[in-house]
Design a protein around this motif. Structure first.
Motif, short mmCIF file in Angstrom:
data_model
loop_
_atom_site.label_atom_id
_atom_site.label_comp_id
_atom_site.label_asym_id
_atom_site.label_seq_id
_atom_site.Cartn_x
_atom_site.Cartn_y
_atom_site.Cartn_z
N MET A 69 0.83 -1.18 0.00
CA MET A 69 0.00 0.00 0.00
C MET A 69 0.87 1.24 0.00
SD MET A 69 -3.04 -1.25 2.43
CE MET A 69 -2.89 -3.02 2.40
N ASN A 70 0.51 2.16 -0.84
CA ASN A 70 1.33 3.35 -1.04
C ASN A 70 0.75 4.53 -0.27
OD1 ASN A 70 3.00 5.34 -1.95
ND2 ASN A 70 2.33 5.25 -4.06
N ILE A 71 1.20 4.71 0.95
CA ILE A 71 0.72 5.81 1.80
C ILE A 71 1.17 7.16 1.25
CG2 ILE A 71 2.64 5.80 3.43
CD1 ILE A 71 0.49 6.09 5.66
N GLU A 72 2.17 7.14 0.39
CA GLU A 72 2.66 8.37 -0.24
C GLU A 72 1.56 9.08 -1.05
OE1 GLU A 72 5.82 9.66 0.12
OE2 GLU A 72 6.18 8.05 1.56
N LEU A 73 0.53 8.35 -1.43
CA LEU A 73 -0.59 8.95 -2.16
C LEU A 73 -1.25 10.08 -1.37
CD1 LEU A 73 -2.32 5.69 -3.46
CD2 LEU A 73 -1.17 7.42 -4.88
N LEU A 74 -1.03 10.07 -0.05
CA LEU A 74 -1.69 11.03 0.83
C LEU A 74 -0.72 12.09 1.37
CD1 LEU A 74 -3.92 8.49 2.75
CD2 LEU A 74 -4.62 10.07 0.94
N HIS A 75 0.48 12.12 0.85
CA HIS A 75 1.48 13.10 1.30
C HIS A 75 1.53 14.28 0.35
CE1 HIS A 75 3.94 9.97 3.80
NE2 HIS A 75 2.72 10.14 4.23
N GLY A 76 1.99 15.41 0.86
CA GLY A 76 2.11 16.60 0.03
C GLY A 76 0.79 17.32 -0.12
N THR A 77 0.75 18.23 -1.06
CA THR A 77 -0.46 19.01 -1.32
C THR A 77 -1.39 18.22 -2.24
OG1 THR A 77 0.79 21.06 -1.10
CG2 THR A 77 -1.36 21.20 -2.20
N LEU A 78 -2.60 18.01 -1.79
CA LEU A 78 -3.58 17.25 -2.57
C LEU A 78 -4.41 18.20 -3.43
CD1 LEU A 78 -4.92 14.82 0.19
CD2 LEU A 78 -2.95 14.52 -1.32
N ASP A 79 -4.84 17.67 -4.57
CA ASP A 79 -5.72 18.44 -5.45
C ASP A 79 -7.08 18.62 -4.78
OD1 ASP A 79 -3.70 18.41 -7.34
OD2 ASP A 79 -4.56 16.74 -8.47
N ILE A 80 -7.63 19.81 -4.92
CA ILE A 80 -8.95 20.09 -4.35
C ILE A 80 -9.98 19.99 -5.47
CG2 ILE A 80 -10.42 21.78 -3.20
CD1 ILE A 80 -7.84 22.94 -1.94
N ALA A 81 -10.90 19.07 -5.32
CA ALA A 81 -11.96 18.89 -6.31
C ALA A 81 -13.15 19.78 -5.95
CB ALA A 81 -12.41 17.43 -6.34
N GLU A 82 -14.00 20.03 -6.94
CA GLU A 82 -15.19 20.83 -6.69
C GLU A 82 -16.09 20.16 -5.66
OE1 GLU A 82 -19.02 22.53 -9.11
OE2 GLU A 82 -17.12 22.32 -10.19
N ASN A 83 -16.31 18.86 -5.81
CA ASN A 83 -17.07 18.06 -4.85
C ASN A 83 -16.20 16.89 -4.43
OD1 ASN A 83 -19.59 19.41 -4.68
ND2 ASN A 83 -20.07 18.67 -6.73
#
Length: 176
Positions: free
Chosen positions: A1-15
């Protein structure tokens, strides 16, 4: 499992997040209800790879990561959650009742974690021995430090609703 997917700045979606009627969400919750946590985490990871950041599936993903990696993974999990709440709150879905969803999944995550910690300690078989053999006191201190960071982050985000999560984290802290 790649916990790195949740590191750094995440894209903000409209919903941000998944709709409750999304069949992927239903499939993951069914897996969780049936105790198939690693499968639920794998399905959640596929959604995270699509940059859909639903706190409910993040909780299931992180629990699967803990089941897969053991107690030392808790440090990564707690630092990850602190970063999400501190730096990426707006990227987390579902946007409607976001804080309630965060409180609910983190309460679930802490309760599930303490349950398995206590169960394995009582049985003193398999996982418990592996945990003891693979963890130094410095490693455990790192987990405790990460837990403290999450606790400091929770208060300002959840305010009065942080109580059940903080209670669960204190139980985990005491167990460690």
């Amino acid at each position: 499992m790649n916990i790195e997917l949740l590191h750094g700045t995440l894209d903000i979606a409209e919903n941000p997040g998944l709709e409750t009627i999304d069949p992927r969400f239903t499939d993951i919750t069914t897996l969780v209800q049936n105790g198939r946590y690693e499968e639920a985490a794998a399905a959640a990871e596929e959604i995270l790879e699509e940059k859909i950041y639903d706190i409910r599936i993040i909780g299931y993903f992180l629990y699967g990561h803990f089941i897969d990696q053991g107690i030392l993974a808790l440090g990564d999990i707690y630092f990850c959650l602190a970063g999400l709440l501190r730096d990426n709150l707006e990227a987390l879905g579902p946007a409607r009742n976001r804080l309630k969803h965060i409180q609910t999944i983190l309460t679930w995550l802490t309760r599930q974690t303490i349950k398995i910690l206590q169960y394995e300690e009582e049985n003193k078989d398999g996982l418990y021995r592996i945990w003891l053999e693979g963890a130094s006191s410095d490693d455990v201190q790192g987990v405790i430090d990460a837990l403290a960071e999450l606790r400091r982050t929770l208060g300002p985000v959840l305010e009065d609703a942080a109580g059940p999560v903080l209670e669960g984290l204190m139980k985990i802290n005491d167990w460690l």
